[in-house]
Design a protein around this motif. Structure first.
Motif, short mmCIF file in Angstrom:
data_model
loop_
_atom_site.label_atom_id
_atom_site.label_comp_id
_atom_site.label_asym_id
_atom_site.label_seq_id
_atom_site.Cartn_x
_atom_site.Cartn_y
_atom_site.Cartn_z
N CYS A 132 0.85 -1.20 0.00
CA CYS A 132 0.00 0.00 0.00
C CYS A 132 0.89 1.25 0.00
CB CYS A 132 -0.92 0.01 1.22
SG CYS A 132 -1.88 1.53 1.33
N MET A 133 0.72 2.09 -1.04
CA MET A 133 1.56 3.30 -1.12
C MET A 133 0.81 4.54 -0.63
SD MET A 133 1.68 3.51 -5.20
CE MET A 133 0.21 3.60 -6.20
N CYS A 136 -1.83 6.07 -1.53
CA CYS A 136 -2.23 7.05 -2.55
C CYS A 136 -3.64 7.59 -2.31
CB CYS A 136 -2.16 6.40 -3.93
SG CYS A 136 -3.33 5.04 -4.14
N GLY A 137 -4.46 6.83 -1.61
CA GLY A 137 -5.82 7.28 -1.30
C GLY A 137 -6.82 7.11 -2.43
N CYS A 175 -8.43 4.65 -3.13
CA CYS A 175 -9.57 3.83 -2.66
C CYS A 175 -10.71 4.72 -2.15
CB CYS A 175 -9.12 2.85 -1.59
SG CYS A 175 -7.85 3.44 -0.48
N CYS A 226 -7.40 -0.60 -6.84
CA CYS A 226 -6.11 -0.25 -6.22
C CYS A 226 -4.97 -0.39 -7.23
CB CYS A 226 -5.86 -1.16 -5.02
SG CYS A 226 -4.22 -0.96 -4.32
N SER A 280 -1.89 -0.53 -6.75
CA SER A 280 -0.78 -1.35 -6.26
C SER A 280 -1.17 -2.81 -6.08
CB SER A 280 -0.29 -0.82 -4.91
OG SER A 280 0.11 0.50 -5.03
S1 SF4 Z 1 -5.66 2.54 -3.43
FE1 SF4 Z 1 -4.41 0.79 -2.77
S2 SF4 Z 1 -2.34 1.62 -2.57
FE2 SF4 Z 1 -3.72 3.38 -2.62
S3 SF4 Z 1 -4.15 3.79 -0.46
FE3 SF4 Z 1 -5.78 2.47 -1.18
S4 SF4 Z 1 -5.07 0.40 -0.66
FE4 SF4 Z 1 -3.28 1.74 -0.54
#
Ligand code: SF4
Ligand code: SF4
Length: 429
Positions: free
Chosen positions: A21-22, A24-25, A27, A82, A84
């Motif tokens: 998980c980077m 990035c938000g 989600c 996501c 990632s």
């Molecule tokens: S979209 Fe994936 S990588 Fe980005 S915050 Fe959410 S869980 Fe983490």
């Protein structure tokens, strides 16, 4: 007292899974719970931050951790979007298991999951008896939807409108079904799943009709346990392991090509979660699970991709039907075109798309029980989209979504029926 070595190992495994998980938000944009609450703690990134400090947080406030982790539908929308490829469902389910291993399961959950759902004979018997007496406690709410509401239990179940238990469940009507392979040359293990077995039996009967019509051999063992998803979602590995082992013991030696269910949640559990959560089982059991999981397939996909049923052209006119993509069906299993193909097979209907067809309906299994206020808000948006499509029927491929949409439509006294996509196809046979 929880086994500390076991807990430490589980926490380490969880840490390893979260490094992808980077933060990035991204989600946030797709999470139905976050859309309602706008709280970072309610979206994946916030929950991952919580899980990164899980040991510390559990010691500080175990109840609070559990409450925050449970505010999630496990809809998989975040995982599907996501960048990632974070295995969000796996992480959340393991997180819930760790918290429950640390805290111990509440007596009520223990009684329901281990005492009742984990004992298929007792579970079936209790619900068979319940179906005979439900009329004493319920009254009809919407004739078209066949929904009921409670006469006396509203302090416990709120203002929900629900579909009643079927007068006769599939297992009590048929016992074990054992039909040899016919003209198709294919034989399936039919796994109706709890809701289609006990409540939406029309969906189960439609599957049986389809198998009969296409000469598909059927084995439906009378003894089947729940697929285990309610227990795993509640973080109860004891009950989950019991249900999986019960089923595997029966299914492992059967002669069949596919396991077919009219429930996206059951199939994604058998196909994906059974192998993912088999790491600690003995090798022999893991091998059996891998073989069974590889054969698990949703009924829509089975009829279209395996039996080769496809519409020549989409009919125009007729009753408008709109289709809701269940999260497990589309986001976990990638099944979206097949149920629409089945609806297009019926010349009496015209498929019309609603807005946000693949947005979660807000059911989320036990989420609906513990966070009904939030579940209802998310369900209201689904209901608005259904009504705006002007369809007279909303169809889906998951009985849990059927329950939620029935509740929402019935509470507004809408004239929109709810049908499983396999029912619509079976009407043509
Ligand atoms: S979209 Fe994936 S990588 Fe980005 S915050 Fe959410 S869980 Fe983490
Ligand atoms: S699984 Fe669904 S409800 Fe849970 S965090 Fe992801 S998008 Fe939100």
């Amino acid at each position: 007292m929880a086994d500390l070595n076991k807990l430490a190992k589980m926490l380490q495994e969880l840490d390893d899974m979260m490094v992808a998980c980077m933060k990035c938000g991204m989600c946030q944009a797709v999470c139905p719970v976050f859309t309602e609450t706008m709280k970072e703690a309610d979206v994946t990134r916030g929950k991952i931050a919580l899980l990164e400090n899980l040991a510390h947080e559990m010691i500080r406030d175990a109840d609070g951790v559990q409450e925050r982790l449970n505010r999630c539908l496990l809809c998989g929308s975040c995982a599907a979007n996501c960048p990632s490829g974070v295995k969000v469902m796996d992480i959340f389910l393991r997180g819930r298991t760790i918290v429950n291993t640390y805290m111990g399961l509440s007596p009520v959950k223990k009684a329901i999951l281990r005492g009742m759902v984990g004992n298929p004979k007792l579970f079936n018997m209790l619900l068979d008896v319940g179906s005979k007496f439900q009329g004493i406690f319920t009254s009809q709410a919407n004739e078209l939807l066949g929904s009921s509401c409670s006469k006396f239990l509203s302090p416990i179940i709120g203002d929900r409108h629900f579909s009643p238990l079927a007068k006769q469940s599939l297992h009590s009507k048929y016992g074990t079904i054992d039909i040899p392979t016919g003209k198709s040359g294919i034989r399936v293990l039919f796994f109706p799943g709890c809701v289609a077995d006990k409540m939406y039996t029309k969906a189960g009967e439609a599957c049986l009709k389809v198998f009969r019509h296409h000469g598909v051999g059927v084995w439906m063992p009378a003894a089947q346990a729940c697929c285990g998803i309610p227990a795993l979602s509640a973080g109860d590995r004891v009950a989950y392991d019991k249900m999986v082992k019960f089923n595997v013991n029966i299914f492992a030696d059967g002669d069949y090509d596919y396991i077919v269910a009219p429930c996206g949640s059951c199939i994604s559990t058998i196909h994906e979660l059974w192998p993912q959560f088999a790491g600690e089982y003995p090798e022999d059991l893991r091998n059996k699970i891998d073989r069974i999981a590889a054969k698990a397939m949703d009924i829509n996909k089975f009829v279209v991709d395996v039996l080769g049923v496809k519409p020549a052209e989409a009919p125009k006119g007729g009753t408008k039907v709109t289709f809701h993509d269940s999260c497990h069906l589309k986001k976990s299993l990638g099944v979206a075109t097949q149920p629409r193909d089945l609806i297009r097979m019926n010349p009496n209907y015209e498929l019309v798309e609603m807005n946000e067809a693949d947005r979660c309906c807000g059911c989320g299994g036990t989420f609906n029980l513990y966070h009904y206020d939030l579940s209802k808000k998310i369900g209201e948006r689904k209901r608005e989209n259904i009504v705006a499509s002007e369809a007279k029927i909303v169809s889906t491929g998951c009985p849990a979504c059927m329950m939620q949409m029935t509740d929402m439509l019935s509470q507004h006294n809408d004239s929109v029926a709810v049908k499983h996509s396999i029912e619509i196809y079976a009407e043509t046979l």
